[in-house]
Design an enzyme around this catalytic site. Structure first.
Site, PDB file in Angstrom:
ATOM      1  N   GLY A  45       0.852  -1.224  -0.025  1.00  0.00           N
ATOM      2  CA  GLY A  45      -0.175   0.086   0.068  1.00  0.00           C
ATOM      3  C   GLY A  45       0.875   1.345   0.163  1.00  0.00           C
ATOM      4  N   GLU A  92       4.806   2.422  -7.071  1.00  0.00           N
ATOM      5  CA  GLU A  92       3.649   2.600  -7.800  1.00  0.00           C
ATOM      6  C   GLU A  92       3.234   3.771  -8.107  1.00  0.00           C
ATOM      7  OE1 GLU A  92       1.575  -1.712  -6.573  1.00  0.00           O
ATOM      8  OE2 GLU A  92       1.698  -0.475  -4.979  1.00  0.00           O
ATOM      9  N   HIS A 111      -3.598   3.534  -1.949  1.00  0.00           N
ATOM     10  CA  HIS A 111      -3.769   2.419  -2.574  1.00  0.00           C
ATOM     11  C   HIS A 111      -3.390   1.226  -1.462  1.00  0.00           C
ATOM     12  CE1 HIS A 111      -2.831  -1.017  -5.257  1.00  0.00           C
ATOM     13  NE2 HIS A 111      -1.279  -0.983  -4.682  1.00  0.00           N
ATOM     14  N   HIS A 113      -3.605  -3.208  -0.532  1.00  0.00           N
ATOM     15  CA  HIS A 113      -4.034  -4.779  -0.791  1.00  0.00           C
ATOM     16  C   HIS A 113      -4.797  -5.203   0.197  1.00  0.00           C
ATOM     17  CE1 HIS A 113       0.390  -4.963  -3.249  1.00  0.00           C
ATOM     18  NE2 HIS A 113      -0.436  -3.976  -3.457  1.00  0.00           N
ATOM     19  N   TYR A 132     -26.821  -0.582  -1.739  1.00  0.00           N
ATOM     20  CA  TYR A 132     -26.900   0.723  -2.657  1.00  0.00           C
ATOM     21  C   TYR A 132     -25.626   1.669  -2.121  1.00  0.00           C
ATOM     22  CZ  TYR A 132     -28.064   2.836   1.970  1.00  0.00           C
ATOM     23  OH  TYR A 132     -27.780   3.438   3.424  1.00  0.00           O
ATOM     24  N   HIS A 174      -4.305  -7.681  -7.616  1.00  0.00           N
ATOM     25  CA  HIS A 174      -3.597  -6.845  -6.963  1.00  0.00           C
ATOM     26  C   HIS A 174      -4.221  -6.073  -5.823  1.00  0.00           C
ATOM     27  CE1 HIS A 174      -0.514  -3.284  -7.792  1.00  0.00           C
ATOM     28  NE2 HIS A 174      -0.737  -3.605  -6.491  1.00  0.00           N
ATOM     29  N   TYR A 228     -27.445  14.870  -0.111  1.00  0.00           N
ATOM     30  CA  TYR A 228     -26.964  14.770   1.190  1.00  0.00           C
ATOM     31  C   TYR A 228     -25.550  15.578   1.371  1.00  0.00           C
ATOM     32  CZ  TYR A 228     -30.493  11.665   2.592  1.00  0.00           C
ATOM     33  OH  TYR A 228     -31.944  11.018   2.828  1.00  0.00           O
TER      34      TYR A 228
HETATM   35 ZN   LIG Z   1       0.161  -2.349  -4.902  1.00  0.00          ZN
END
Ligand SMILES: [Zn+2]
Length: 234
Positions: A45, A92, A111, A113, A132, A174, A228
């Site tokens: 991450g 990344e 990001h 995992h 929803y 991923h 909202y």
């Molecule tokens: Zn990753």
């Protein structure tokens, strides 16, 4: 998923005379919150925020606890490192940059995992409107982008394509990525995607065809979220 609370999210308060240092601290705080909430395992991450002509992103290969403001890496919008002595950015970084290009209205990218989002991503299952709350990602589903090797421009292009229409998506084999108007919003959305992924996984385990809400109903939900003034604005 214990320990996560929106109050832990980062409001970038300019306490000292160095707003860049505050922004760097906010990136670290978001990474720590992501890790402590169970949203990312190990060092997987990464987190970034838009910053003057580019972005500030977590460095590669460091435990979040060890990251200091000077370790956070600045990359220009063209993908160059201005400070040659800076640490290496997360491998990344390309899809973070691609997300900012695709979404000029967004200022933060998270990001991870995270377990359940990654399970669905590995099964190549996007999240349809089984609930929803899927509208929290800005549309009638949470899409899945095709696999490509981590760190590549090809993967960045897939992500940019999906995020042009949504605030979050799954990435095949991923994990997931979420964008927000600030770090707290991106973090909260990543958390919500993870909860939805867990719920949807359990619905699939029950077997049979899950009941999917119609496009008309989801359009109604999206409209309500807007009025909202909270959910759908991320
Ligand atoms: Zn990753």
């Amino acid at each position: 998923m214990g320990g996560w609370a929106p109050s832990e999210c980062i409001a970038v308060t300019v306490k000292n005379k160095d707003p860049e240092k505050d922004a760097r601290r906010a990136v670290i705080d978001a990474a720590l919150t992501m890790s402590r909430s169970g949203l990312s395992t190990g060092r997987s991450g990464n987190v970034s925020c838009r910053w003057k002509g580019g972005m500030l992103i977590t460095p590669t290969g460091m435990a979040y606890e060890d990251i200091r403001p000077r370790d956070v890496v600045f990359i220009t919008s063209k993908g160059t490192l201005l400070d040659k002595k800076s640490r290496k950015p997360s491998s990344e970084w390309r899809f973070h940059l691609a997300a900012y290009r695709a979404r000029p209205d967004m200022k933060a990218v998270v990001h991870t995992h995270s377990m359940h989002a990654t399970v669905l991503a590995c099964a190549h299952k996007p999240i349809p409107a089984f609930h929803y709350m899927v509208a929290v990602a800005g549309g009638k589903d949470i899409p899945l982008v095709s696999y490509d090797t981590f760190g590549t421009q090809e993967l960045a292009d897939h992500v940019a394509h999906a995020l042009a229409e949504r605030n979050a998506c799954l990435m095949a084999n991923h994990g997931q990525i979420a964008v927000g108007a600030n770090l707290g919003a991106a973090l909260e959305l990543a958390h919500e995607v993870e909860v939805l992924a867990e719920q949807y996984s359990k619905v699939l385990v029950l077997g049979g065809d899950p009941h999917i809400l119609s496009d008309e109903e989801m359009a109604r939900v999206l409209e309500r979220f807007k009025s909202y003034g909270q959910r759908a604005q991320r």
